[in-house]
Scaffold this motif. Structure first.
Motif, mmCIF file in Angstrom:
data_model
loop_
_atom_site.group_PDB
_atom_site.id
_atom_site.type_symbol
_atom_site.label_atom_id
_atom_site.label_comp_id
_atom_site.label_asym_id
_atom_site.label_seq_id
_atom_site.Cartn_x
_atom_site.Cartn_y
_atom_site.Cartn_z
ATOM 1 N N THR A 151 10.149 17.777 21.118
ATOM 2 C CA THR A 151 10.165 16.329 20.956
ATOM 3 C C THR A 151 11.409 15.687 21.564
ATOM 4 N N HIS A 152 12.358 16.504 21.995
ATOM 5 C CA HIS A 152 13.634 16.015 22.510
ATOM 6 C C HIS A 152 13.958 16.713 23.832
ATOM 7 N N ILE A 153 14.877 16.106 24.577
ATOM 8 C CA ILE A 153 15.347 16.710 25.827
ATOM 9 C C ILE A 153 16.833 16.990 25.683
ATOM 10 N N LEU A 154 17.206 18.232 25.898
ATOM 11 C CA LEU A 154 18.593 18.664 25.802
ATOM 12 C C LEU A 154 19.144 18.817 27.215
ATOM 13 N N LYS A 155 20.302 18.215 27.454
ATOM 14 C CA LYS A 155 20.931 18.277 28.770
ATOM 15 C C LYS A 155 22.112 19.246 28.717
ATOM 16 N N TYR A 156 22.256 20.025 29.792
ATOM 17 C CA TYR A 156 23.341 20.985 29.876
ATOM 18 C C TYR A 156 24.256 20.663 31.047
ATOM 19 N N LYS A 157 25.537 20.854 30.835
ATOM 20 C CA LYS A 157 26.549 20.821 31.904
ATOM 21 C C LYS A 157 27.410 22.057 31.707
ATOM 22 N N ASN A 158 27.508 22.863 32.741
ATOM 23 C CA ASN A 158 28.310 24.089 32.673
ATOM 24 C C ASN A 158 27.926 24.954 31.474
ATOM 25 N N GLY A 159 26.631 25.013 31.189
ATOM 26 C CA GLY A 159 26.126 25.858 30.108
ATOM 27 C C GLY A 159 26.302 25.300 28.712
ATOM 28 N N GLN A 160 26.821 24.087 28.596
ATOM 29 C CA GLN A 160 27.051 23.472 27.285
ATOM 30 C C GLN A 160 26.177 22.235 27.119
ATOM 31 N N PRO A 161 25.619 22.009 25.911
ATOM 32 C CA PRO A 161 24.828 20.802 25.695
ATOM 33 C C PRO A 161 25.722 19.562 25.742
ATOM 34 N N VAL A 162 25.188 18.491 26.342
ATOM 35 C CA VAL A 162 25.908 17.213 26.388
ATOM 36 C C VAL A 162 24.992 16.102 25.884
ATOM 37 N N TYR A 163 25.594 15.122 25.250
ATOM 38 C CA TYR A 163 24.834 14.039 24.649
ATOM 39 C C TYR A 163 25.291 12.673 25.153
ATOM 40 N N THR A 164 26.221 12.657 26.109
ATOM 41 C CA THR A 164 26.714 11.411 26.685
ATOM 42 C C THR A 164 26.746 11.549 28.199
ATOM 43 N N GLY A 165 26.934 10.433 28.872
ATOM 44 C CA GLY A 165 27.007 10.448 30.330
ATOM 45 C C GLY A 165 25.935 9.570 30.936
ATOM 46 N N GLU A 166 25.773 9.701 32.256
ATOM 47 C CA GLU A 166 24.768 8.915 32.978
ATOM 48 C C GLU A 166 23.391 9.177 32.397
ATOM 49 N N THR A 167 22.656 8.119 32.131
ATOM 50 C CA THR A 167 21.323 8.272 31.543
ATOM 51 C C THR A 167 20.363 8.923 32.525
ATOM 52 N N ILE A 168 20.431 8.527 33.787
ATOM 53 C CA ILE A 168 19.514 9.083 34.780
ATOM 54 C C ILE A 168 20.282 9.984 35.729
ATOM 55 N N GLU A 169 19.974 11.246 35.635
ATOM 56 C CA GLU A 169 20.486 12.259 36.558
ATOM 57 C C GLU A 169 19.318 13.194 36.833
ATOM 58 N N ILE A 170 18.765 13.072 38.024
ATOM 59 C CA ILE A 170 17.570 13.834 38.358
ATOM 60 C C ILE A 170 17.911 15.318 38.357
ATOM 61 N N GLY A 171 17.111 16.083 37.626
ATOM 62 C CA GLY A 171 17.345 17.520 37.559
ATOM 63 C C GLY A 171 16.136 18.234 37.013
ATOM 64 N N GLY A 172 16.217 19.534 37.036
ATOM 65 C CA GLY A 172 15.105 20.355 36.566
ATOM 66 C C GLY A 172 15.512 21.214 35.399
ATOM 67 N N ASN A 173 14.902 22.402 35.329
ATOM 68 C CA ASN A 173 15.134 23.299 34.212
ATOM 69 C C ASN A 173 16.581 23.773 34.103
ATOM 70 N N ASP A 174 17.337 23.716 35.206
ATOM 71 C CA ASP A 174 18.728 24.132 35.154
ATOM 72 C C ASP A 174 19.610 23.076 34.480
ATOM 73 N N THR A 175 19.121 21.855 34.354
ATOM 74 C CA THR A 175 19.890 20.765 33.755
ATOM 75 C C THR A 175 19.339 20.360 32.392
ATOM 76 N N TYR A 176 18.036 20.353 32.248
ATOM 77 C CA TYR A 176 17.390 19.865 31.034
ATOM 78 C C TYR A 176 16.460 20.911 30.435
ATOM 79 N N SER A 177 16.328 20.859 29.106
ATOM 80 C CA SER A 177 15.375 21.715 28.400
ATOM 81 C C SER A 177 14.642 20.893 27.357
#
Length: 193
Positions: A151-177
């Protein structure tokens, strides 16, 4: 009577492949479809609808100033259906144009997209699709960490979950889960099932 459909789901819920299947089914019956996708999504090239299973097709790119209604109205042969991928990236005026296609041209419009961003907030396009759609349908998938519904999308940067930053950053499975609520707020280590 034509209707505006919004079919939403988390990432990897098969939204794009479903759009491609609907387009194929119409065309196999000798009916014309028009396929649109926001130009901002250039993962597979601007104006491409592509599924992670490897199937793709050309689409009409939607920029900030694109008038979808005018494009459809200007077609010599009226389409039987209008399909839109990545509807979350639409702007308010685009959703209004889609309603005009339905209401004034009597052409069904089916839009596929995400419901929420990685901040757990509605996208602009999603907000207006939810308020204008005649039919809203969920396409379900499962959490990458468990078997609950994602039900949610988790974003990763450098292997860590992030909850802030640019709302739109096009990416795939390596960025979002795609994850369930529990794993959104309490994600395990990067090892996924």
């Amino acid at each position: 009577m034509a209707q505006l459909y919004f079919r939403y789901g988390a990432m990897n819920a098969s939204k794009s492949i479903q759009l491609l299947t609907v387009a194929h089914n119409y065309e196999q019956s000798g009916k014309k479809v028009m396929v649109f996708t926001p130009a901002i999504d250039d993962r597979f090239g601007v104006g491409k609808v592509a599924s992670r299973v490897g199937i793709s097709r050309d689409a009409i790119p939607i920029g900030n100033d694109t008038d979808i209604f005018a494009i459809v109205l200007g077609e010599a042969e009226k389409p039987h259906c209008v399909l839109v991928d990545e509807g979350q990236f639409l702007h308010r005026q685009h959703v209004k144009q889609l309603t005009l296609i339905v209401d004034e041209l009597d052409i069904p419009v089916i839009v596929y997209g995400l419901l929420k961003n990685f901040k757990n907030e509605l996208f602009e396009g999603t907000q207006y699709l939810l308020s204008e759609a005649d039919k809203i349908e969920e396409i379900k998938t499962v959490c990458v960490f468990c078997n609950k519904k994602a039900t949610h999308i988790l974003k990763y940067k450098n292997g860590q979950p992030v909850y802030t930053g640019e709302t739109i950053e096009i990416g795939g499975n390596d960025t979002y889960s795609s994850v369930c609520r529990q794993h959104y707020y309490h994600p395990p280590a990067m090892e996924r099932k």
